[in-house]
Design an enzyme around this catalytic site. Structure first.
Site, short mmCIF file in Angstrom:
data_model
loop_
_atom_site.label_atom_id
_atom_site.label_comp_id
_atom_site.label_asym_id
_atom_site.label_seq_id
_atom_site.Cartn_x
_atom_site.Cartn_y
_atom_site.Cartn_z
N ASN A 7 0.86 -1.18 0.00
CA ASN A 7 0.00 0.00 0.00
C ASN A 7 0.90 1.23 0.00
O ASN A 7 1.50 1.55 1.02
CB ASN A 7 -0.89 -0.04 1.25
CG ASN A 7 -1.68 1.23 1.46
OD1 ASN A 7 -1.81 2.05 0.54
ND2 ASN A 7 -2.22 1.41 2.66
N TRP A 8 0.98 1.87 -1.15
CA TRP A 8 1.89 3.03 -1.25
C TRP A 8 1.35 4.27 -0.56
O TRP A 8 2.06 5.26 -0.42
CB TRP A 8 2.16 3.36 -2.74
CG TRP A 8 2.98 2.36 -3.47
CD1 TRP A 8 3.47 1.17 -2.99
CD2 TRP A 8 3.42 2.45 -4.83
NE1 TRP A 8 4.19 0.53 -3.98
CE2 TRP A 8 4.17 1.29 -5.11
CE3 TRP A 8 3.26 3.40 -5.84
CZ2 TRP A 8 4.75 1.06 -6.37
CZ3 TRP A 8 3.83 3.17 -7.09
CH2 TRP A 8 4.57 2.01 -7.34
N LYS A 9 0.08 4.24 -0.19
CA LYS A 9 -0.57 5.41 0.42
C LYS A 9 -0.38 6.63 -0.49
O LYS A 9 -0.31 6.48 -1.71
CB LYS A 9 -0.05 5.65 1.84
CG LYS A 9 -0.07 4.38 2.68
CD LYS A 9 0.11 4.65 4.14
CE LYS A 9 0.28 3.33 4.87
NZ LYS A 9 0.20 3.46 6.30
N HIS B 216 -9.26 0.59 5.42
CA HIS B 216 -7.96 0.86 6.04
C HIS B 216 -8.18 1.84 7.21
O HIS B 216 -9.01 2.74 7.12
CB HIS B 216 -7.00 1.47 5.02
CG HIS B 216 -5.58 1.53 5.50
ND1 HIS B 216 -5.15 2.50 6.38
CD2 HIS B 216 -4.52 0.72 5.28
CE1 HIS B 216 -3.88 2.29 6.66
NE2 HIS B 216 -3.47 1.21 6.01
N GLU C 138 -6.63 4.31 8.24
CA GLU C 138 -6.45 5.74 7.95
C GLU C 138 -7.71 6.33 7.33
O GLU C 138 -8.02 7.50 7.51
CB GLU C 138 -5.22 5.93 7.04
CG GLU C 138 -3.93 5.75 7.84
CD GLU C 138 -2.75 5.26 7.05
OE1 GLU C 138 -2.77 5.31 5.80
OE2 GLU C 138 -1.78 4.80 7.69
N GLU D 26 -4.85 -5.45 10.93
CA GLU D 26 -3.91 -4.34 11.09
C GLU D 26 -4.19 -3.62 12.41
O GLU D 26 -5.06 -2.75 12.47
CB GLU D 26 -4.07 -3.35 9.93
CG GLU D 26 -3.71 -3.94 8.58
CD GLU D 26 -3.10 -2.89 7.67
OE1 GLU D 26 -2.03 -3.17 7.11
OE2 GLU D 26 -3.67 -1.80 7.53
N GLY E 58 2.52 1.90 10.74
CA GLY E 58 3.37 3.08 10.56
C GLY E 58 4.09 3.53 11.82
O GLY E 58 4.65 4.62 11.87
N SER F 163 3.88 -2.45 10.39
CA SER F 163 5.34 -2.37 10.56
C SER F 163 6.06 -3.67 10.22
O SER F 163 7.05 -4.03 10.87
CB SER F 163 5.68 -1.90 11.98
OG SER F 163 5.14 -0.61 12.22
N GLY G 85 2.92 -1.14 4.35
CA GLY G 85 2.93 0.28 4.03
C GLY G 85 4.35 0.68 3.68
O GLY G 85 4.82 0.50 2.56
N GLY G 86 5.07 1.17 4.67
CA GLY G 86 6.42 1.69 4.47
C GLY G 86 7.35 0.77 3.69
O GLY G 86 8.06 1.22 2.78
C1 PEP Z 1 -0.50 -0.10 6.21
O1 PEP Z 1 -0.60 1.09 5.99
O2 PEP Z 1 -1.40 -0.87 5.84
C2 PEP Z 1 0.69 -0.60 6.90
C3 PEP Z 1 0.72 -1.82 7.32
O3 PEP Z 1 1.71 0.33 7.09
P1 PEP Z 1 3.17 0.01 7.71
O4 PEP Z 1 3.66 -1.26 7.07
O5 PEP Z 1 3.99 1.19 7.33
O6 PEP Z 1 2.99 -0.15 9.17
#
Ligand code: PEP
Length: 251
Positions: free
Chosen positions: A14-16, A100, A102, A172, A178, A213, A234-235
């Site tokens: 997920n590039w956000k 999600h 966010e 999640e 994040g 993470s 994400g990251g």
């Molecule tokens: C996400 O945004 O779905 C996610 C898991 O982010 P991160 O891996 O950065 O925690």
């Protein structure tokens, strides 16, 4: 045969709201160039809407699938700024992330709306990746499973259990997304087992991803757990080496 062996592994990036044409090109090139060592895992990338065509073009000779980060619950019409499931399908998306945290927290998406979006994704022939997870306060109050059960229940009520035949669930924990904090193997496995049980007869076959993470250094330990079928990243999905390393760990 062990049930978990019948489910394919899946890693989704997920590039956000990150990237531009130049950095995306570099990232996509980096991932596709290193892909040959990856085996036995499905993968998908979810760029921002405006870069779906760029990614579709870059991935056209690759087994890596395309996904989107959200979808509107309506088919078409006067919904300024929104994107329908049919549009995502048109651009070659196979997956779409729904619910999600966010979007729930920052964009005010209610549980009922998440369920409508999940339904719209299925209607468009997309595979929804339903994100569920508790906040830190809910975990501290011992309400993690209750929260996740409720989030899941609203969707099951809207679409029926059978609909999960064509869906993915991602656990999640909000406090792990994040933040650099990762659920312990015990915490993650407990929730994954709970989600599987809530899905009844669809439980044994549904892919349940962990997100929060995940990095190359902790992926292997998470993927070793019997009820974790892959990851939502994400990251780590913004770095080609990390994304491919995690896909390798899942394979
Ligand atoms: C996400 O945004 O779905 C996610 C898991 O982010 P991160 O891996 O950065 O925690």
């Amino acid at each position: 045969m062990n049930e978990s062996k019948t489910r394919r592994r899946l890693v989704v990036g997920n590039w956000k709201m990150n990237g531009n044409l130049a950095t995306n090109a570099e990232l996509l090139d980096g991932i596709t160039a290193q892909w040959q060592g990856v085996d036995g895992v499905d993968a998908a990338l979810c760029p921002p809407f405006v870069y779906l065509s760029q990614a579709a073009h870059a991935l056209k000779n690759s087994v890596i699938e395309l996904g989107a980060q959200s979808v509107n619950e309506h088919d078409a019409g006067a919904f300024t700024g929104e994107i329908s499931g049919a549009m995502l399908d048109d651009l070659g998306c196979r997956y779409v992330i729904v619910g999600h945290n966010e979007r729930r927290r920052l964009e005010g998406e209610t549980e009922a709306r998440v369920a409508d979006k999940f339904h719209a994704a299925l209607q468009a022939g997309l595979i929804p990746i339903l994100c569920v997870g508790e906040s830190e306060q809910e975990r501290d109050a011992g309400q993690a499973l209750e929260t996740i059960g409720r989030q899941l229940g609203v969707v099951i009520e809207r679409v029926g259990l059978q609909a999960f035949e064509n869906a993915v669930v991602a656990y999640e924990p909000v406090w792990a997304v994040g933040t650099g904090k990762v659920a312990s193997p015990e915490q993650a496995e407990e929730v994954h087992r709970f989600i599987r049980a809530e899905l009844g007869k669809l439980g044994p076959q549904t892919q349940i991803l962990y997100g929060g993470s995940v990095k190359p250094g902790n992926a292997e330990q998470l993927f070793a757990l019997p009820d974790i079928d892959g990851a939502l990243l994400g990251g780590a999905s913004l770095n080609a080496d990390d994304f491919v390393a995690i896909c390798k760990a899942a394979g």
